[in-house]
Motif scaffolding. Structure first.
Motif, PDB file in Angstrom:
ATOM      1  N   GLY A 262      76.137  50.203  73.918  1.00  0.00           N
ATOM      2  CA  GLY A 262      77.243  50.809  73.196  1.00  0.00           C
ATOM      3  C   GLY A 262      76.741  51.385  71.872  1.00  0.00           C
ATOM      4  N   GLN A 263      77.548  51.252  70.842  1.00  0.00           N
ATOM      5  CA  GLN A 263      77.176  51.751  69.522  1.00  0.00           C
ATOM      6  C   GLN A 263      76.199  50.809  68.833  1.00  0.00           C
ATOM      7  OE1 GLN A 263      78.180  54.747  68.105  1.00  0.00           O
ATOM      8  NE2 GLN A 263      78.983  55.141  70.172  1.00  0.00           N
ATOM      9  N   GLU A 264      75.265  51.361  68.060  1.00  0.00           N
ATOM     10  CA  GLU A 264      74.362  50.523  67.282  1.00  0.00           C
ATOM     11  C   GLU A 264      75.120  49.908  66.115  1.00  0.00           C
ATOM     12  OE1 GLU A 264      69.878  50.572  65.299  1.00  0.00           O
ATOM     13  OE2 GLU A 264      70.682  52.361  66.300  1.00  0.00           O
ATOM     14  N   VAL A 265      74.899  48.619  65.896  1.00  0.00           N
ATOM     15  CA  VAL A 265      75.551  47.901  64.798  1.00  0.00           C
ATOM     16  C   VAL A 265      74.610  47.916  63.597  1.00  0.00           C
ATOM     17  CG1 VAL A 265      76.579  45.711  64.067  1.00  0.00           C
ATOM     18  CG2 VAL A 265      76.705  46.410  66.481  1.00  0.00           C
ATOM     19  N   PRO A 266      75.046  48.419  62.442  1.00  0.00           N
ATOM     20  CA  PRO A 266      74.153  48.495  61.279  1.00  0.00           C
ATOM     21  C   PRO A 266      73.590  47.122  60.918  1.00  0.00           C
ATOM     22  CG  PRO A 266      76.187  49.703  60.874  1.00  0.00           C
ATOM     23  CD  PRO A 266      76.391  48.941  62.149  1.00  0.00           C
ATOM     24  N   PRO A 267      72.322  47.056  60.526  1.00  0.00           N
ATOM     25  CA  PRO A 267      71.727  45.752  60.195  1.00  0.00           C
ATOM     26  C   PRO A 267      72.438  45.047  59.049  1.00  0.00           C
ATOM     27  CG  PRO A 267      70.253  47.567  59.620  1.00  0.00           C
ATOM     28  CD  PRO A 267      71.338  48.150  60.447  1.00  0.00           C
ATOM     29  N   THR A 268      73.071  45.818  58.151  1.00  0.00           N
ATOM     30  CA  THR A 268      73.761  45.200  57.016  1.00  0.00           C
ATOM     31  C   THR A 268      74.971  44.387  57.435  1.00  0.00           C
ATOM     32  OG1 THR A 268      74.935  47.302  56.722  1.00  0.00           O
ATOM     33  CG2 THR A 268      72.987  46.908  55.340  1.00  0.00           C
ATOM     34  N   ARG A 269      75.369  44.472  58.709  1.00  0.00           N
ATOM     35  CA  ARG A 269      76.497  43.664  59.194  1.00  0.00           C
ATOM     36  C   ARG A 269      76.073  42.247  59.539  1.00  0.00           C
ATOM     37  NH1 ARG A 269      80.658  46.138  61.886  1.00  0.00           N
ATOM     38  NH2 ARG A 269      81.490  44.009  62.017  1.00  0.00           N
ATOM     39  N   TRP A 270      74.766  41.945  59.440  1.00  0.00           N
ATOM     40  CA  TRP A 270      74.273  40.637  59.828  1.00  0.00           C
ATOM     41  C   TRP A 270      73.731  39.888  58.615  1.00  0.00           C
ATOM     42  CZ3 TRP A 270      75.840  39.530  64.523  1.00  0.00           C
ATOM     43  CH2 TRP A 270      76.112  40.599  65.389  1.00  0.00           C
ATOM     44  N   PRO A 271      73.873  38.559  58.572  1.00  0.00           N
ATOM     45  CA  PRO A 271      73.445  37.792  57.390  1.00  0.00           C
ATOM     46  C   PRO A 271      71.965  38.003  57.074  1.00  0.00           C
ATOM     47  CG  PRO A 271      74.742  36.414  58.880  1.00  0.00           C
ATOM     48  CD  PRO A 271      74.458  37.689  59.615  1.00  0.00           C
ATOM     49  N   GLU A 272      71.676  38.221  55.802  1.00  0.00           N
ATOM     50  CA  GLU A 272      70.296  38.440  55.380  1.00  0.00           C
ATOM     51  C   GLU A 272      69.637  37.114  55.029  1.00  0.00           C
ATOM     52  OE1 GLU A 272      67.701  41.426  52.478  1.00  0.00           O
ATOM     53  OE2 GLU A 272      69.868  41.176  52.160  1.00  0.00           O
TER      54      GLU A 272
ATOM     55  N   SER B 254      64.163  44.026  57.177  1.00  0.00           N
ATOM     56  CA  SER B 254      64.485  42.800  56.451  1.00  0.00           C
ATOM     57  C   SER B 254      64.762  41.671  57.439  1.00  0.00           C
ATOM     58  CB  SER B 254      65.709  43.017  55.554  1.00  0.00           C
ATOM     59  OG  SER B 254      66.839  43.359  56.339  1.00  0.00           O
ATOM     60  N   LEU B 255      64.625  40.418  56.977  1.00  0.00           N
ATOM     61  CA  LEU B 255      64.968  39.267  57.807  1.00  0.00           C
ATOM     62  C   LEU B 255      66.479  39.114  57.853  1.00  0.00           C
ATOM     63  CD1 LEU B 255      62.392  36.521  56.708  1.00  0.00           C
ATOM     64  CD2 LEU B 255      62.414  37.818  58.844  1.00  0.00           C
ATOM     65  N   ARG B 256      67.031  38.988  59.069  1.00  0.00           N
ATOM     66  CA  ARG B 256      68.467  38.818  59.230  1.00  0.00           C
ATOM     67  C   ARG B 256      68.737  37.888  60.406  1.00  0.00           C
ATOM     68  NH1 ARG B 256      71.355  42.254  56.090  1.00  0.00           N
ATOM     69  NH2 ARG B 256      70.217  44.012  55.199  1.00  0.00           N
ATOM     70  N   CYS B 257      69.938  37.300  60.430  1.00  0.00           N
ATOM     71  CA  CYS B 257      70.325  36.431  61.535  1.00  0.00           C
ATOM     72  C   CYS B 257      71.012  37.300  62.580  1.00  0.00           C
ATOM     73  CB  CYS B 257      71.247  35.317  61.043  1.00  0.00           C
ATOM     74  SG  CYS B 257      71.149  33.825  62.069  1.00  0.00           S
TER      75      CYS B 257
END
Length: 481
Positions: free
Chosen positions: A318-328, A229-232
């Protein structure tokens, strides 16, 4: 030559830091809704907007332009206080890791050296050493008529051999006053986890600067994320980048090495989509500084790299940050002008960010470049392809070759028509070529022959198809406002 940007907004989304300028205040009256691509940039009394226009009404922003210095310019922070100035693109830059030269025999007064004479009025931009120290601007001082000096490894000061083609100069005074236009960074939109920041020039100009993920407080750019998905996602100086090309952070060659370009220990790092063509960009927290670098050797084993780490610029992931933590963001077609469509990303109902142009007839993203007659046209956006290789031993079937890491599968290949890359041609792209490559070899006093040649392991080659005439592309015209 680089074909990954399609206009000024796309360039700025790709990697602009915030600088240290103080934000605050209100924007222009009635300027709270940014859903038109023309609202992102407005010219002032000196800083203009260079747009590419078409007969169908397109007004696409290509660059901010300093009408006094007659050059494109970008807003950059400058010492001593980090204020933003629109710096023209013809500054003579001195990078922080260049070996310093001196204009006195005791090696106390630093100078600048150039392979050829610098024009009068040159501004020197001296980058300070990392982490994150601001650049300084100086006028060009008097040319050095005597020797120039260099320190050796033991600290001694030695004169360099005379070289008539070399030009050395004193540093002049630090740049002050109205040499460049000053701007102030202000936030104009903040909604649904994303904020948009703009530069208000003291001359009345208005320029988009960067997006911010407000949850994390970092600069971000709209990209395709790991969940497709597109995210910032983090960008610019607020993000380290996973290096491609075989370097790793561990002895198993399984961890990507992360490089922070400004050595400012950013909190996040991104792994570009070119290494994950099926999905998109992944985001990690930034781990500890890397103390060793590893690479795959020719026999396939993982060995310590001779390059070695480079101070605080290289990190382990480090740890991968889930994509859902970034604005869609959502795809949106903002405007249509004939066969060209302005495509953007809808971040909320007040912010539709223009991302690039799409040619509905070619069914491809495009951006303006000059054709062989100098006419700007909207060429398909492709990696940088090169000619000179052939698929057969008689050198009749041309190949298009690229060295870029990319996920491109489009039907076109844009080729630089001159070594300077100031003219372009476009071809249809055939199937991927996996076999040997040949080139025409010419030796003095011998006829040209076709011989097999080796190519870099990182290169990719395709059969080259028919050339499209320049008239098949949408023409444009550069204007200032």
């Amino acid at each position: 030559m680089r074909r990954v940007c399609a206009g000024m907004v796309m360039v700025m989304l790709g990697g602009v830091g915030c600088g240290d300028s103080t934000e605050g205040g209100a924007g222009p009256q009635g300027e709270s809704d940014f859903t038109s691509q023309e609202s992102f940039f407005k010219g002032g009394s000196r800083i203009k907007v260079r747009r590419m226009t078409t007969t169908e009404g397109l007004r696409w922003a290509e660059a901010t332009y300093d009408a006094a210095r007659l050059r494109p310019c970008t807003w950059q922070p400058v010492a001593p206080d980090g204020d933003l100035y629109c710096l023209s693109d013809n500054l003579h830059r001195i990078t922080w890791n260049e070996t310093p030269f001196y204009v006195d025999e005791s090696c106390t007064e630093e100078g600048v050296i150039s392979a050829s004479p610098l024009p009068a009025g040159t501004i020197l931009a001296k980058e300070a050493a990392p982490p994150g120290v601001l650049q300084q601007l100086f006028h060009l001082g008097a040319r050095v008529t005597g020797s120039v000096y260099l320190r050796d490894d033991s600290g001694g000061c030695h004169a360099l051999p005379n070289n008539s083609s070399r030009a050395a100069y004193h540093f002049g005074g630090e740049v002050t006053g109205n040499t460049f236009v000053k701007g102030q960074l202000r936030q104009h939109v903040s909604k649904d986890g994303v904020a948009a920041h703009f530069v208000e020039g003291e001359d009345g100009s208005f320029s988009f600067h960067h997006l911010e993920s407000t949850e994390h407080g970092v600069t971000c750019a709209v990209q395709r994320a790991q969940d497709a998905s597109l995210r910032c996602l983090p960008s610019g100086q607020d993000a380290a980048v996973a290096l491609l090309g075989g370097l790793s952070a561990d002895a198993n060659c399984s961890e990507p090495i992360l490089m922070a370009t400004s050595c400012n220990a950013p909190r996040f790092a991104v792994e570009p989509s070119s290494s994950r063509c099926e999905t998109g960009v992944s985001v990690f927290s930034t781990g500890p500084v890397a103390t060793e670098l590893y690479a795959i050797s020719e026999d396939g084993t993982c060995m310590e790299s001779s390059l070695g780490p480079n101070g605080p610029c290289f990190h382990r992931p480090g740890q991968e940050v889930p994509p859902t933590r970034w604005p869609e963001a959502r795809h949106v077609d903002m405007e249509a002008h004939g066969r060209l469509v302005v495509r953007g990303a809808r971040l909320n109902d007040s912010l539709h960010v223009p991302m690039g142009l799409f040619d509905t007839q070619l069914d491809a993203d495009c951006h303006f470049e000059a054709d062989t007659s100098g006419q700007p046209r909207c060429f398909p956006t492709t990696p940088a392809f090169h000619l000179g290789l052939y698929a057969d031993a008689s050198c009749t079937q041309a190949l298009a070759q690229t060295y870029e890491e990319h996920c491109y599968t489009g039907p076109y290949a844009v080729i630089a028509a001159t070594p300077a890359g100031d003219a372009h041609r476009v071809f249809l792209l055939g199937t991927r070529h996996q076999g040997p490559a040949y080139a025409k070899i010419t030796l003095t006093g011998q006829p040209t022959r076709c011989a097999e040649v080796s190519t870099p392991a990182t290169s990719k080659r395709w059969l080259l198809g028919k050339e499209l005439p320049a008239s098949a592309l949408v023409p444009g015209r550069a204007t200032l406002d």
